[in-house]
Write a protein that holds these residues in place. Structure first.
Motif, mmCIF file in Angstrom:
data_model
loop_
_atom_site.group_PDB
_atom_site.id
_atom_site.type_symbol
_atom_site.label_atom_id
_atom_site.label_comp_id
_atom_site.label_asym_id
_atom_site.label_seq_id
_atom_site.Cartn_x
_atom_site.Cartn_y
_atom_site.Cartn_z
ATOM 1 N N ILE A 119 38.884 41.879 73.979
ATOM 2 C CA ILE A 119 37.556 42.525 73.925
ATOM 3 C C ILE A 119 36.636 42.055 74.856
ATOM 4 O O ILE A 119 35.541 42.725 74.745
ATOM 5 N N GLU A 120 36.917 40.999 75.787
ATOM 6 C CA GLU A 120 35.794 40.304 76.527
ATOM 7 C C GLU A 120 35.103 41.375 77.417
ATOM 8 O O GLU A 120 33.987 41.182 77.412
ATOM 9 N N LYS A 121 35.633 42.357 77.994
ATOM 10 C CA LYS A 121 35.188 42.923 78.947
ATOM 11 C C LYS A 121 34.140 43.987 78.401
ATOM 12 O O LYS A 121 33.188 44.133 78.776
ATOM 13 N N PHE A 122 34.561 44.602 77.078
ATOM 14 C CA PHE A 122 33.663 45.535 76.185
ATOM 15 C C PHE A 122 32.420 44.714 75.731
ATOM 16 O O PHE A 122 31.551 44.969 75.831
ATOM 17 N N ALA A 123 32.825 43.460 75.163
ATOM 18 C CA ALA A 123 31.766 42.401 74.670
ATOM 19 C C ALA A 123 30.613 42.256 75.722
ATOM 20 O O ALA A 123 29.358 41.977 75.509
ATOM 21 N N ARG A 124 31.292 41.761 76.823
ATOM 22 C CA ARG A 124 30.230 41.204 78.147
ATOM 23 C C ARG A 124 29.472 42.521 78.398
ATOM 24 O O ARG A 124 28.306 42.505 78.972
ATOM 25 N N GLU A 125 29.960 43.660 78.392
ATOM 26 C CA GLU A 125 29.167 44.901 78.607
ATOM 27 C C GLU A 125 28.101 45.355 77.882
ATOM 28 O O GLU A 125 26.955 45.680 78.282
ATOM 29 N N ALA A 126 28.371 44.823 76.527
ATOM 30 C CA ALA A 126 27.322 45.150 75.531
ATOM 31 C C ALA A 126 26.203 44.100 75.990
ATOM 32 O O ALA A 126 25.123 44.489 75.481
ATOM 33 N N ILE A 127 26.652 42.986 75.912
ATOM 34 C CA ILE A 127 25.676 41.797 76.237
ATOM 35 C C ILE A 127 24.596 42.035 77.377
ATOM 36 O O ILE A 127 23.569 42.271 77.249
ATOM 37 N N ASN A 128 25.482 42.759 78.358
ATOM 38 C CA ASN A 128 24.653 43.043 79.669
ATOM 39 C C ASN A 128 23.877 44.151 79.347
ATOM 40 O O ASN A 128 22.582 44.192 79.818
ATOM 41 N N LEU A 129 24.138 45.119 78.628
ATOM 42 C CA LEU A 129 23.477 46.537 78.207
ATOM 43 C C LEU A 129 22.288 46.096 77.313
ATOM 44 O O LEU A 129 21.260 46.799 77.132
ATOM 45 N N SER A 130 22.654 44.926 76.602
ATOM 46 C CA SER A 130 21.592 44.514 75.482
ATOM 47 C C SER A 130 20.118 44.294 76.113
ATOM 48 O O SER A 130 19.288 44.220 75.359
ATOM 49 N N GLY A 131 20.253 43.811 77.451
ATOM 50 C CA GLY A 131 19.217 43.109 78.134
ATOM 51 C C GLY A 131 18.653 41.770 77.536
ATOM 52 O O GLY A 131 17.718 41.096 77.867
ATOM 53 N N VAL A 132 19.438 41.259 76.631
ATOM 54 C CA VAL A 132 19.057 39.756 76.100
ATOM 55 C C VAL A 132 19.361 38.805 77.086
ATOM 56 O O VAL A 132 20.091 38.664 77.876
ATOM 57 N N ASP A 133 17.971 38.067 77.495
ATOM 58 C CA ASP A 133 18.429 37.092 78.493
ATOM 59 C C ASP A 133 18.211 35.561 77.713
ATOM 60 O O ASP A 133 18.279 34.665 78.515
ATOM 61 N N MET A 134 18.211 35.387 76.347
ATOM 62 C CA MET A 134 18.098 34.171 75.998
ATOM 63 C C MET A 134 19.326 33.347 75.599
ATOM 64 O O MET A 134 19.680 32.408 75.151
ATOM 65 N N VAL A 135 20.669 34.200 75.784
ATOM 66 C CA VAL A 135 21.825 33.590 75.441
ATOM 67 C C VAL A 135 22.218 32.441 76.520
ATOM 68 O O VAL A 135 22.308 32.574 77.522
ATOM 69 N N GLU A 136 22.481 31.408 75.719
ATOM 70 C CA GLU A 136 22.372 30.183 76.450
ATOM 71 C C GLU A 136 24.048 29.882 76.871
ATOM 72 O O GLU A 136 24.414 29.176 77.864
ATOM 73 N N HIS A 137 24.860 30.563 75.996
ATOM 74 C CA HIS A 137 26.301 30.182 76.417
ATOM 75 C C HIS A 137 27.094 31.532 75.967
ATOM 76 O O HIS A 137 26.878 31.895 74.616
ATOM 77 N N ILE A 138 28.151 31.867 76.284
ATOM 78 C CA ILE A 138 29.173 32.850 76.035
ATOM 79 C C ILE A 138 30.409 32.269 76.181
ATOM 80 O O ILE A 138 30.708 31.684 77.143
ATOM 81 N N ALA A 139 31.244 32.203 74.880
ATOM 82 C CA ALA A 139 32.505 31.728 74.773
ATOM 83 C C ALA A 139 33.447 32.797 74.449
ATOM 84 O O ALA A 139 33.182 33.731 74.005
ATOM 85 N N VAL A 140 34.745 32.731 74.948
ATOM 86 C CA VAL A 140 35.941 33.665 74.528
ATOM 87 C C VAL A 140 37.021 32.781 74.197
ATOM 88 O O VAL A 140 37.473 31.825 74.657
ATOM 89 N N THR A 141 37.379 33.010 72.834
ATOM 90 C CA THR A 141 38.426 32.169 72.125
ATOM 91 C C THR A 141 39.580 33.402 71.863
ATOM 92 O O THR A 141 39.370 34.463 71.795
ATOM 93 N N PRO A 142 40.797 32.777 71.855
ATOM 94 C CA PRO A 142 41.814 33.509 71.613
ATOM 95 C C PRO A 142 41.853 33.937 69.759
ATOM 96 O O PRO A 142 41.152 32.984 69.231
ATOM 97 N N PHE A 143 42.348 35.219 69.441
ATOM 98 C CA PHE A 143 42.225 35.321 68.070
ATOM 99 C C PHE A 143 43.291 34.377 67.429
ATOM 100 O O PHE A 143 44.579 34.167 67.918
ATOM 101 N N PRO A 144 43.096 33.773 66.209
ATOM 102 C CA PRO A 144 43.944 32.717 65.855
ATOM 103 C C PRO A 144 45.157 33.444 64.968
ATOM 104 O O PRO A 144 45.413 33.349 63.627
ATOM 105 N N VAL A 145 45.794 34.329 65.634
ATOM 106 C CA VAL A 145 47.208 34.631 65.046
ATOM 107 C C VAL A 145 48.347 34.478 66.155
ATOM 108 O O VAL A 145 48.127 34.001 67.135
ATOM 109 N N LYS A 146 49.548 34.813 65.399
ATOM 110 C CA LYS A 146 50.792 34.634 66.161
ATOM 111 C C LYS A 146 51.537 33.113 66.407
ATOM 112 O O LYS A 146 52.644 33.086 66.581
ATOM 113 N N SER A 147 50.626 32.308 66.686
ATOM 114 C CA SER A 147 51.122 30.804 67.154
ATOM 115 C C SER A 147 50.066 29.841 66.836
ATOM 116 O O SER A 147 48.782 30.176 66.686
ATOM 117 N N MET A 148 50.448 28.703 66.290
ATOM 118 C CA MET A 148 49.521 27.482 66.317
ATOM 119 C C MET A 148 48.697 27.159 67.559
ATOM 120 O O MET A 148 47.793 26.717 67.612
#
Length: 169
Positions: A119-148
């Protein structure tokens, strides 16, 4: 549990000021949900917070701390999409971008953690569209399923992201 009940539950945990916004894919298709304290993402996030802020005696104590720290768990779509075919999932995600952008604009988070790489592409599109400029950091993590490996990479990603922000604790 009905979708409306999940949405009401989610609202109960919304902080007055959002500092950290977690973005997941969609609402649950079963009885596993972050705010029910019984999902893989809940356990991974709680573990990460314990590593950064210390142990929590109970799940309720953790969720109260999570809210007090201005942390909130939202989703790209306000509907369950996991059961949909991939093409319909992509369409639902794209349709969720504008609504998520409005919510991000309202919340003005300092840190955003996207909890699923697909969902990174869609989330980043939403972040850009929001016009918010105070986000200090954006992180992307895997969803914790399928493997340790995914579980540990999610925990480590959340820990690293939390350490990018100065906390008043």
């Amino acid at each position: 549990m009905e979708l409306a009940q999940f949405l009401v539950l989610k609202q109960q945990y919304k902080p007055n000021k959002t500092e950290v916004l977690f973005i997941a894919d969609g609402m649950p298709v079963n009885e596993r949900y972050f705010y029910l304290k019984n999902s893989n993402i809940y356990r991974a996030v709680k573990t990460a917070y314990s590593q950064v802020f210390g142990e929590f005696k109970t799940d309720d104590e953790f969720l109260e701390f999570f809210k007090e720290m201005g942390c909130y768990f939202d989703s790209l779509t306000n509907e369950p999409i996991k059961h949909m075919p991939p093409a319909e999932q992509r369409k639902a995600r794209q349709q969720g971008v504008e609504s998520l952008a409005h919510r991000i604009a309202e919340m003005q988070p300092r840190l955003i953690i996207i909890s699923l790489k697909v969902i990174e592409k869609f989330a980043r599109e939403a972040i850009n569209l929001s016009g918010v400029d105070m986000v200090e950091h954006i992180a992307v993590t895997p969803f914790p399923v399928k493997s340790m490996v995914n579980v540990n990479n999610c925990i480590n990603g959340v820990v690293a992201a939390l350490r990018t922000v100065e906390w008043d604790v």
